[in-house]
Write an enzyme that holds these catalytic residues in place. Structure first.
Site, mmCIF file in Angstrom:
data_model
loop_
_atom_site.group_PDB
_atom_site.id
_atom_site.type_symbol
_atom_site.label_atom_id
_atom_site.label_comp_id
_atom_site.label_asym_id
_atom_site.label_seq_id
_atom_site.Cartn_x
_atom_site.Cartn_y
_atom_site.Cartn_z
ATOM 1 N N GLY A 1 0.839 -1.197 0.000
ATOM 2 C CA GLY A 1 0.000 0.000 0.000
ATOM 3 C C GLY A 1 0.864 1.232 0.000
ATOM 4 O O GLY A 1 2.079 1.172 0.216
ATOM 5 N N VAL B 1 4.518 1.061 1.573
ATOM 6 C CA VAL B 1 4.708 -0.078 2.480
ATOM 7 C C VAL B 1 4.802 -1.353 1.642
ATOM 8 O O VAL B 1 3.967 -1.591 0.763
ATOM 9 C CB VAL B 1 3.553 -0.168 3.499
ATOM 10 C CG1 VAL B 1 3.742 -1.372 4.416
ATOM 11 C CG2 VAL B 1 3.471 1.113 4.325
ATOM 12 N N PRO C 1 -10.116 4.883 8.860
ATOM 13 C CA PRO C 1 -10.242 3.474 8.462
ATOM 14 C C PRO C 1 -8.960 2.913 7.834
ATOM 15 O O PRO C 1 -8.640 1.747 8.028
ATOM 16 C CB PRO C 1 -11.395 3.495 7.448
ATOM 17 C CG PRO C 1 -12.196 4.705 7.819
ATOM 18 C CD PRO C 1 -11.216 5.718 8.324
ATOM 19 N N ALA C 2 -8.209 3.764 7.100
ATOM 20 C CA ALA C 2 -6.993 3.273 6.429
ATOM 21 C C ALA C 2 -5.874 2.956 7.414
ATOM 22 O O ALA C 2 -4.891 2.311 7.052
ATOM 23 C CB ALA C 2 -6.506 4.312 5.422
ATOM 24 N N ASN C 3 -6.017 3.403 8.646
ATOM 25 C CA ASN C 3 -4.986 3.122 9.642
ATOM 26 C C ASN C 3 -5.410 2.042 10.629
ATOM 27 O O ASN C 3 -4.804 1.879 11.688
ATOM 28 C CB ASN C 3 -4.596 4.403 10.383
ATOM 29 C CG ASN C 3 -3.710 5.290 9.521
ATOM 30 O OD1 ASN C 3 -3.093 4.803 8.580
ATOM 31 N ND2 ASN C 3 -3.666 6.579 9.831
ATOM 32 N N GLU D 1 5.266 -5.510 12.127
ATOM 33 C CA GLU D 1 4.471 -6.731 12.043
ATOM 34 C C GLU D 1 3.631 -6.665 10.752
ATOM 35 O O GLU D 1 3.040 -5.618 10.466
ATOM 36 C CB GLU D 1 3.554 -6.713 13.274
ATOM 37 C CG GLU D 1 2.561 -7.786 13.364
ATOM 38 C CD GLU D 1 1.667 -7.599 14.613
ATOM 39 O OE1 GLU D 1 1.783 -6.579 15.349
ATOM 40 O OE2 GLU D 1 0.838 -8.485 14.832
ATOM 41 N N TYR D 2 3.594 -7.746 10.008
ATOM 42 C CA TYR D 2 2.793 -7.783 8.770
ATOM 43 C C TYR D 2 1.363 -8.209 9.124
ATOM 44 O O TYR D 2 1.142 -9.228 9.761
ATOM 45 C CB TYR D 2 3.438 -8.770 7.792
ATOM 46 C CG TYR D 2 2.563 -9.143 6.624
ATOM 47 C CD1 TYR D 2 1.937 -8.164 5.851
ATOM 48 C CD2 TYR D 2 2.378 -10.486 6.277
ATOM 49 C CE1 TYR D 2 1.139 -8.520 4.774
ATOM 50 C CE2 TYR D 2 1.584 -10.846 5.199
ATOM 51 C CZ TYR D 2 0.964 -9.857 4.457
ATOM 52 O OH TYR D 2 0.168 -10.207 3.400
ATOM 53 N N VAL D 3 0.408 -7.386 8.719
ATOM 54 C CA VAL D 3 -1.012 -7.699 8.995
ATOM 55 C C VAL D 3 -1.686 -7.930 7.634
ATOM 56 O O VAL D 3 -1.879 -6.987 6.866
ATOM 57 C CB VAL D 3 -1.695 -6.550 9.769
ATOM 58 C CG1 VAL D 3 -3.090 -6.953 10.217
ATOM 59 C CG2 VAL D 3 -0.850 -6.124 10.958
ATOM 60 N N ASP E 1 -4.263 10.414 14.110
ATOM 61 C CA ASP E 1 -4.612 10.165 12.702
ATOM 62 C C ASP E 1 -5.428 8.883 12.574
ATOM 63 O O ASP E 1 -5.159 8.038 11.720
ATOM 64 C CB ASP E 1 -3.327 10.096 11.854
ATOM 65 C CG ASP E 1 -3.624 10.210 10.357
ATOM 66 O OD1 ASP E 1 -4.740 10.660 9.999
ATOM 67 O OD2 ASP E 1 -2.755 9.852 9.549
HETATM 68 N N1 LIG Z 1 1.801 -3.536 8.999
HETATM 69 C C1 LIG Z 1 1.192 -3.578 7.808
HETATM 70 N N2 LIG Z 1 0.802 -4.755 7.273
HETATM 71 C C2 LIG Z 1 0.180 -4.780 6.068
HETATM 72 N N3 LIG Z 1 -0.116 -3.676 5.321
HETATM 73 C C3 LIG Z 1 0.253 -2.478 5.795
HETATM 74 C C4 LIG Z 1 0.923 -2.361 7.060
HETATM 75 N N4 LIG Z 1 1.140 -1.041 7.308
HETATM 76 C C5 LIG Z 1 0.647 -0.377 6.239
HETATM 77 N N5 LIG Z 1 0.113 -1.211 5.328
HETATM 78 C C6 LIG Z 1 -0.500 -0.826 4.040
HETATM 79 O O1 LIG Z 1 0.163 0.328 3.532
HETATM 80 C C7 LIG Z 1 -0.730 1.437 3.444
HETATM 81 C C8 LIG Z 1 0.001 2.742 3.800
HETATM 82 O O2 LIG Z 1 0.468 2.657 5.132
HETATM 83 P P1 LIG Z 1 0.455 3.902 6.129
HETATM 84 O O3 LIG Z 1 -0.932 4.432 6.267
HETATM 85 O O4 LIG Z 1 1.129 3.511 7.387
HETATM 86 O O5 LIG Z 1 1.333 4.938 5.303
HETATM 87 P P2 LIG Z 1 1.472 6.505 5.516
HETATM 88 O O6 LIG Z 1 2.468 6.995 4.527
HETATM 89 O O7 LIG Z 1 1.728 6.773 6.963
HETATM 90 O O8 LIG Z 1 0.029 6.994 5.145
HETATM 91 P P3 LIG Z 1 -0.746 8.304 5.570
HETATM 92 O O9 LIG Z 1 0.247 9.256 6.137
HETATM 93 O O10 LIG Z 1 -1.349 8.762 4.271
HETATM 94 O O11 LIG Z 1 -1.766 7.828 6.560
HETATM 95 C C9 LIG Z 1 -1.884 1.106 4.382
HETATM 96 O O12 LIG Z 1 -3.059 1.731 4.001
HETATM 97 C C10 LIG Z 1 -1.946 -0.420 4.229
HETATM 98 O O13 LIG Z 1 -2.661 -0.773 3.051
#
Ligand SMILES: Nc1ncnc2c1ncn2[C@@H]1O[C@H](COP(=O)(O)OP(=O)(O)OP(=O)(O)O)[C@@H](O)[C@H]1O
Length: 430
Positions: free
Chosen positions: A23, A30, A146-148, A98-100, A143
């Site tokens: 993502g 990630v 739903p995406a987090n 951790e991978y989810v 923050d």
């Molecule tokens: N631990 C994880 N396991 C599996 N997928 C993940 C994990 N962490 C993040 N992702 C995927 O990667 C995407 C982006 O991660 P994340 O939201 O942490 O990035 P970000 O750059 O901090 O985003 P934002 O600042 O826009 O919220 C998530 O929406 C998810 O799909």
């Protein structure tokens, strides 16, 4: 930092082998990666190099990285993504987590994919417990969206992305330019001093969307959105989904109240309100995880178990509800599990002779736990009034964490101690 292409064409970052992207966020991509030393799949969050280089965003990007990096090894909660490692050099930074594997909650905010109401209540309850845990350690997430919130393959959840968090360890507790405006509480938009109530607001909004498939505001620009968040009252969730009971409407509306004085003051208050709901929203005789968690927490047997251990207990237990007259175990049966009563009353018999009666908090069958293999039951246990018990198989407990086993052993010792005291009293009376 080593960053090279492997023979398969996949990138390598440090010692980690990149498999494929999972993502993308505003500051990072990630990837699913492999830690070759321990042969474990991990999620590797690679911070955007150009952001780290640009003078304007450099400080912010470094701060976001530092926030998440500060959590390495800090949070060990079943509903928070664990951060294993963080590496930063002059040009790049990455986090290993951790991978989810189940994706985020985003798709379940669509009208066509809404989850059952009880499941939404459980998800939000788990988020409340996770964020309360973080708050008790001085951290406000800032923050929540739903995406987090990530899903495991079994439908469990884990809160992720503490990049925008503020901690009471920081000198600067206000941080501009982070967080998602759509989920920001009015006081967060105004850049007032924040408390746990701003996360409560954001989580309330997530609950709103999970229940209805609708975001409560509709604006063409960020300025208009900010105006609506500050001034417009959203409709109650039941307007979009009529099966939503009034009590849930009230809970959500209280969580997203514009005035913090009208909102839940602290996580504990919102947690209690969700617990009260879980009995409303479960008309069928199933026991929700929220209720199980509370039932275990309330039993004296588990009084010394901390929250992490209670979640672990929940994973290794099987729950049964028995009507009056059921024989739960039979003398002569072979077994290796023991039982703890959460509700109701049972009779313990040897042959036709009543040995004792047990009620909520008492356990039976535990002597077999101390034997290495399955053994023969020496008593029968019959339900006197409708009873709920949790069953724990010795072999599952033996595979649980050392901390969990130690607490079980201590709890058993206490019970043994009481039984001996009762026996001594009986002998003395004779
Ligand atoms: N631990 C994880 N396991 C599996 N997928 C993940 C994990 N962490 C993040 N992702 C995927 O990667 C995407 C982006 O991660 P994340 O939201 O942490 O990035 P970000 O750059 O901090 O985003 P934002 O600042 O826009 O919220 C998530 O929406 C998810 O799909």
């Amino acid at each position: 930092m080593e960053k090279a292409r492997t023979a398969t064409g996949l990138q390598k970052v440090g010692k980690y082998e990149i498999l494929y992207p999972l993502g993308q966020g505003s500051t990072s991509v990630v990837y699913l990666a492999k830690d070759p030393f321990i042969n474990r799949k991990v999620a590797l969050k690679l911070f955007n190099e150009s952001l780290l280089r640009q003078a304007v965003s450099k400080k912010l990007a470094q701060r976001i990285f530092a926030n998440e990096a500060a959590l390495v090894g800090q949070f060990q909660h079943p509903h928070i993504v664990e951060v294993y490692d963080a590496i930063l050099d002059s040009s790049q930074g990455f986090l290993v987590m951790e991978y989810v594997p189940g994706g985020t909650l985003e798709p379940f905010c669509e009208v066509s994919r809404l989850l059952p109401i009880t499941q939404t209540v459980e998800i939000i309850f788990k988020c409340v417990r996770a964020l309360e845990y973080a708050y008790q350690r001085g951290v406000i997430h800032r923050d929540i969206k739903p995406a987090n919130i990530l899903r495991t393959t079994t439908g469990d959840i884990k809160v992720s992305d503490f990049g925008s968090a503020v901690s009471d360890q920081m000198e600067e507790t206000q941080l501009s330019g982070v967080g998602s405006p759509a989920y920001m509480a009015p006081e967060q938009l105004r850049e007032d001093l924040l408390s746990q109530q701003s996360d409560i607001y954001s989580l309330g909004l997530v609950m709103y969307q999970l229940l209805t498939g609708h975001y409560p505001y509709s604006a063409a620009s960020n300025v208009e959105l900010a105006y609506q968040i500050l001034h417009r009252d959203p409709p109650p969730p039941s307007l979009y989904r009529s099966e939503i009971p009034t009590a849930i409407d009230q809970l959500v509306m209280r969580a997203i109240a514009k005035d913090p004085a009208q909102r839940y003051c602290q996580w504990q208050d919102m947690g209690e309100a969700l617990l009260a709901l879980s009995s409303l929203s479960a008309p069928v005789p199933t026991i929700t995880e929220t209720k199980k968690f509370k039932a275990i927490q309330d039993l004296s047997f588990f009084q010394n178990f901390d929250e992490i251990l209670i979640w672990e207990v929940l994973r290794i237990t099987t729950w049964h509800q028995y009507p009056q007259g059921t024989r739960i175990i039979r003398e002569g049966d072979i077994g290796d599990s023991f039982f703890i009563i959460t509700q109701g009353e049972v009779e313990v018999l040897r042959g036709d002779r009543l040995l004792t009666q047990l009620r909520a908090g008492d356990c039976f069958g535990e002597m077999l736990y101390f034997q290495d293999t399955s053994a023969v039951r020496t008593t029968s246990v019959c339900v006197k009034s409708d009873t709920t018990v949790i069953e724990i198989q010795a072999n599952r407990l033996n595979r649980s964490s050392d901390a969990c086993q130690v607490e079980f052993n201590k709890a058993f010792l206490k019970i043994l101690d009481k039984k001996i005291a009762r026996l001594v009293a009986l002998v003395a009376d004779d």
